[in-house]
Design a protein around this motif. Structure first.
Motif, mmCIF file in Angstrom:
data_model
loop_
_atom_site.group_PDB
_atom_site.id
_atom_site.type_symbol
_atom_site.label_atom_id
_atom_site.label_comp_id
_atom_site.label_asym_id
_atom_site.label_seq_id
_atom_site.Cartn_x
_atom_site.Cartn_y
_atom_site.Cartn_z
ATOM 1 N N ALA A 20 0.825 -1.209 0.000
ATOM 2 C CA ALA A 20 0.000 0.000 0.000
ATOM 3 C C ALA A 20 0.861 1.261 0.000
ATOM 4 O O ALA A 20 0.572 2.220 -0.723
ATOM 5 C CB ALA A 20 -0.945 -0.011 1.197
ATOM 6 N N VAL A 21 1.910 1.263 0.789
ATOM 7 C CA VAL A 21 2.804 2.419 0.816
ATOM 8 C C VAL A 21 3.603 2.502 -0.478
ATOM 9 O O VAL A 21 3.749 3.571 -1.070
ATOM 10 C CB VAL A 21 3.737 2.351 2.047
ATOM 11 N N GLY A 22 4.106 1.384 -0.937
ATOM 12 C CA GLY A 22 4.936 1.367 -2.137
ATOM 13 C C GLY A 22 4.195 1.772 -3.382
ATOM 14 O O GLY A 22 4.748 2.468 -4.247
ATOM 15 N N ILE A 23 2.941 1.381 -3.514
ATOM 16 C CA ILE A 23 2.181 1.719 -4.711
ATOM 17 C C ILE A 23 1.900 3.222 -4.763
ATOM 18 O O ILE A 23 1.780 3.801 -5.844
ATOM 19 C CB ILE A 23 0.877 0.885 -4.793
ATOM 20 N N CYS A 24 1.807 3.866 -3.598
ATOM 21 C CA CYS A 24 1.585 5.320 -3.563
ATOM 22 C C CYS A 24 2.883 6.093 -3.775
ATOM 23 O O CYS A 24 2.899 7.110 -4.480
ATOM 24 C CB CYS A 24 0.967 5.728 -2.232
ATOM 25 N N VAL A 25 3.945 5.626 -3.174
ATOM 26 C CA VAL A 25 5.220 6.339 -3.247
ATOM 27 C C VAL A 25 5.917 6.108 -4.581
ATOM 28 O O VAL A 25 6.449 7.042 -5.193
ATOM 29 C CB VAL A 25 6.140 5.918 -2.079
ATOM 30 N N TYR A 26 5.918 4.877 -5.043
ATOM 31 C CA TYR A 26 6.625 4.527 -6.264
ATOM 32 C C TYR A 26 5.713 3.652 -7.128
ATOM 33 O O TYR A 26 5.793 2.428 -7.101
ATOM 34 C CB TYR A 26 7.921 3.783 -5.919
ATOM 35 N N PRO A 27 4.786 4.273 -7.875
ATOM 36 C CA PRO A 27 3.850 3.472 -8.664
ATOM 37 C C PRO A 27 4.565 2.678 -9.758
ATOM 38 O O PRO A 27 5.516 3.145 -10.371
ATOM 39 C CB PRO A 27 2.912 4.502 -9.276
ATOM 40 N N GLY A 28 4.109 1.496 -9.945
ATOM 41 C CA GLY A 28 4.667 0.641 -10.980
ATOM 42 C C GLY A 28 3.894 -0.651 -11.053
ATOM 43 O O GLY A 28 3.037 -0.943 -10.234
ATOM 44 N N LYS A 29 4.215 -1.438 -12.047
ATOM 45 C CA LYS A 29 3.453 -2.667 -12.248
ATOM 46 C C LYS A 29 4.019 -3.853 -11.480
ATOM 47 O O LYS A 29 3.389 -4.899 -11.416
ATOM 48 C CB LYS A 29 3.412 -3.009 -13.732
#
Length: 65
Positions: free
Chosen positions: A31-40
């Motif tokens: 959840a934190v990673g998808i907001c901070v560093y979006p990617g697939k």
């Protein structure tokens, strides 16, 4: 100590409570990673988190009919 003994010891140590915590931690990282560093590639963190978190619930929880 062979592989089978180590695997058995790990299964005894990795209780459902620990599985829920590990799965929850992976979901929080996702959840934190998808907001901070979006990617697939965050799906590789999300799927083990979901599997670990939801597989740790006791079966009696679902059979309350």
């Amino acid at each position: 100590m062979g592989f089978r003994e180590r695997h058995k010891a790990f299964q005894e140590w990795f209780t459902p409570k620990r599985r829920r915590r590990a799965g929850g931690a992976l979901l929080a990282i996702w959840a934190v990673g998808i907001c901070v560093y979006p990617g697939k590639h965050w799906i590789y963190v999300m799927m083990p988190g979901i599997i670990g978190f939801f597989s740790a619930w006791p079966p009696e929880l679902h059979d309350k009919r």
